[in-house]
Design a protein around this motif. Structure first.
Motif, mmCIF file in Angstrom:
data_model
loop_
_atom_site.group_PDB
_atom_site.id
_atom_site.type_symbol
_atom_site.label_atom_id
_atom_site.label_comp_id
_atom_site.label_asym_id
_atom_site.label_seq_id
_atom_site.Cartn_x
_atom_site.Cartn_y
_atom_site.Cartn_z
ATOM 1 N N THR A 40 -6.536 16.360 -1.163
ATOM 2 C CA THR A 40 -6.024 17.568 -0.665
ATOM 3 C C THR A 40 -6.941 18.557 -1.549
ATOM 4 O OG1 THR A 40 -4.109 17.463 -2.002
ATOM 5 C CG2 THR A 40 -4.210 16.517 0.281
ATOM 6 N N PRO A 41 -6.896 19.652 -0.859
ATOM 7 C CA PRO A 41 -7.613 20.920 -1.690
ATOM 8 C C PRO A 41 -7.040 21.045 -3.063
ATOM 9 C CG PRO A 41 -7.216 21.573 0.586
ATOM 10 C CD PRO A 41 -6.571 20.386 0.302
ATOM 11 N N GLY A 42 -7.931 21.360 -4.014
ATOM 12 C CA GLY A 42 -7.577 21.473 -5.299
ATOM 13 C C GLY A 42 -7.177 20.352 -5.977
ATOM 14 N N ASN A 43 -7.162 19.159 -5.515
ATOM 15 C CA ASN A 43 -6.581 17.774 -6.291
ATOM 16 C C ASN A 43 -7.674 16.898 -6.200
ATOM 17 O OD1 ASN A 43 -3.808 18.829 -6.537
ATOM 18 N ND2 ASN A 43 -3.756 18.563 -4.350
ATOM 19 N N GLN A 44 -7.306 16.101 -7.100
ATOM 20 C CA GLN A 44 -8.462 14.656 -7.199
ATOM 21 C C GLN A 44 -7.933 13.847 -5.910
ATOM 22 O OE1 GLN A 44 -8.015 13.379 -10.920
ATOM 23 N NE2 GLN A 44 -9.280 14.876 -11.792
ATOM 24 N N ARG A 45 -9.365 13.048 -5.646
ATOM 25 C CA ARG A 45 -8.627 11.791 -4.828
ATOM 26 C C ARG A 45 -7.932 10.965 -5.292
ATOM 27 N NH1 ARG A 45 -15.250 10.817 -2.496
ATOM 28 N NH2 ARG A 45 -15.489 12.952 -2.064
ATOM 29 N N GLN A 46 -6.974 10.640 -4.671
ATOM 30 C CA GLN A 46 -5.874 9.552 -4.836
ATOM 31 C C GLN A 46 -6.063 8.389 -4.109
ATOM 32 O OE1 GLN A 46 -2.370 11.968 -4.043
ATOM 33 N NE2 GLN A 46 -2.196 12.398 -6.183
ATOM 34 N N PHE A 47 -5.842 7.014 -4.778
ATOM 35 C CA PHE A 47 -5.789 6.023 -4.060
ATOM 36 C C PHE A 47 -4.911 5.755 -3.239
ATOM 37 C CE2 PHE A 47 -6.887 1.658 -3.877
ATOM 38 C CZ PHE A 47 -5.632 0.685 -3.890
ATOM 39 N N VAL A 48 -5.347 5.162 -1.950
ATOM 40 C CA VAL A 48 -4.313 4.968 -0.951
ATOM 41 C C VAL A 48 -3.874 3.368 -0.887
ATOM 42 C CG1 VAL A 48 -3.799 4.939 1.706
ATOM 43 C CG2 VAL A 48 -4.704 6.887 0.492
ATOM 44 N N GLY A 49 -5.158 2.796 -0.784
ATOM 45 C CA GLY A 49 -5.068 1.388 -0.542
ATOM 46 C C GLY A 49 -6.297 0.564 -0.435
ATOM 47 N N ALA A 50 -6.353 -0.803 -0.646
ATOM 48 C CA ALA A 50 -7.793 -1.192 -0.470
ATOM 49 C C ALA A 50 -7.145 -2.829 -0.104
ATOM 50 C CB ALA A 50 -8.304 -1.262 -2.034
ATOM 51 N N ILE A 51 -8.508 -3.493 0.474
ATOM 52 C CA ILE A 51 -8.545 -4.707 0.736
ATOM 53 C C ILE A 51 -9.829 -5.431 0.271
ATOM 54 C CG2 ILE A 51 -9.775 -4.236 2.944
ATOM 55 C CD1 ILE A 51 -7.758 -6.162 4.443
ATOM 56 N N GLU A 52 -9.514 -6.861 -0.028
ATOM 57 C CA GLU A 52 -10.628 -7.839 -0.434
ATOM 58 C C GLU A 52 -11.056 -8.405 0.983
ATOM 59 O OE1 GLU A 52 -9.385 -11.289 -1.315
ATOM 60 O OE2 GLU A 52 -11.176 -12.172 -2.129
ATOM 61 N N TRP A 53 -12.596 -8.279 1.089
ATOM 62 C CA TRP A 53 -13.188 -8.561 2.251
ATOM 63 C C TRP A 53 -13.021 -10.191 2.549
ATOM 64 C CZ3 TRP A 53 -15.270 -6.173 6.036
ATOM 65 C CH2 TRP A 53 -15.971 -4.733 6.144
ATOM 66 N N LYS A 54 -13.176 -10.963 1.530
ATOM 67 C CA LYS A 54 -13.071 -12.517 1.918
ATOM 68 C C LYS A 54 -11.754 -12.891 2.321
ATOM 69 C CE LYS A 54 -14.344 -16.840 -0.106
ATOM 70 N NZ LYS A 54 -15.218 -17.432 -1.267
ATOM 71 N N GLY A 55 -10.710 -12.661 1.528
ATOM 72 C CA GLY A 55 -9.427 -13.250 1.689
ATOM 73 C C GLY A 55 -8.475 -12.133 2.337
ATOM 74 N N GLY A 56 -8.818 -10.975 2.596
ATOM 75 C CA GLY A 56 -8.012 -10.210 3.083
ATOM 76 C C GLY A 56 -6.911 -9.776 2.547
ATOM 77 N N LEU A 57 -6.790 -9.982 1.157
ATOM 78 C CA LEU A 57 -5.420 -9.446 0.143
ATOM 79 C C LEU A 57 -5.667 -8.087 0.094
ATOM 80 C CD1 LEU A 57 -5.662 -12.146 -2.709
ATOM 81 C CD2 LEU A 57 -4.069 -11.994 -0.608
ATOM 82 N N THR A 58 -4.536 -7.152 -0.004
ATOM 83 C CA THR A 58 -4.358 -5.960 0.245
ATOM 84 C C THR A 58 -3.509 -5.552 -1.122
ATOM 85 O OG1 THR A 58 -2.547 -5.842 1.762
ATOM 86 C CG2 THR A 58 -4.806 -5.781 2.453
ATOM 87 N N TRP A 59 -3.861 -4.045 -1.593
ATOM 88 C CA TRP A 59 -2.989 -3.364 -2.324
ATOM 89 C C TRP A 59 -3.008 -2.152 -2.077
ATOM 90 C CZ3 TRP A 59 -7.440 -5.883 -3.214
ATOM 91 C CH2 TRP A 59 -8.252 -5.250 -3.853
ATOM 92 N N ASP A 60 -1.668 -1.461 -2.245
ATOM 93 C CA ASP A 60 -1.648 0.066 -1.895
ATOM 94 C C ASP A 60 -0.656 0.868 -2.828
ATOM 95 O OD1 ASP A 60 0.154 -0.964 1.121
ATOM 96 O OD2 ASP A 60 1.006 -0.654 -0.866
ATOM 97 N N THR A 61 -0.739 2.145 -2.586
ATOM 98 C CA THR A 61 0.006 3.103 -3.705
ATOM 99 C C THR A 61 1.534 2.828 -3.011
ATOM 100 O OG1 THR A 61 0.109 4.990 -4.405
ATOM 101 C CG2 THR A 61 -0.349 5.195 -2.202
#
Length: 123
Positions: A40-61
């Motif tokens: 958002t304006p004036g702020n740093q990028r914040q992690f939302v979530g991610a996924i591993e390509w191979k196994g599909g494991l995910t993690w998020d904020t």
């Protein structure tokens, strides 16, 4: 450098849904993890979530748990961010990014970035 191409942003009312997509420009993309960040304006990028390509494991904020889902389609070489029950505070530019590190959440751990797609959630 590989380009990541995002799509799917837009304007939605609070409580609504959007799905973002991200695909690398090269078929032989070799990063192990794809992530989503929000800025958002004036702020740093914040992690939302991610996924591993191979196994599909995910993690998020914590703020998106139960509302956002990350998935991937290996055949289409595409990662998705399904966003449900959107809130005005979800508004921002969403970036897709790639990493080699499972469990990564820091901006510095992601090496390839998309151009960003705007999401606006109205109240």
């Amino acid at each position: 450098q590989v380009q990541l191409v995002e799509s799917g942003g837009g304007l939605v009312q609070a409580g609504g849904s959007l799905t973002l997509s991200c695909a690398p420009s090269e078929r032989t993309f070799s990063r192990h993890v794809m992530g989503w960040f929000r800025q958002t304006p004036g702020n740093q990028r914040q992690f939302v979530g991610a996924i591993e390509w191979k196994g599909g494991l995910t993690w998020d904020t914590e703020s998106v748990k139960g509302r956002f889902t990350i998935s991937r389609d290996n055949a289409k070489n595409t990662v998705y961010l399904q966003m449900n029950s959107l809130k005005p505070e979800d508004t921002g530019i969403y970036y897709c990014a790639a990493s080699d590190f499972f469990g990564a959440t820091a901006v510095a751990a992601f090496f390839d970035w998309g151009q960003g797609t705007q999401v606006v959630v109205s109240s």
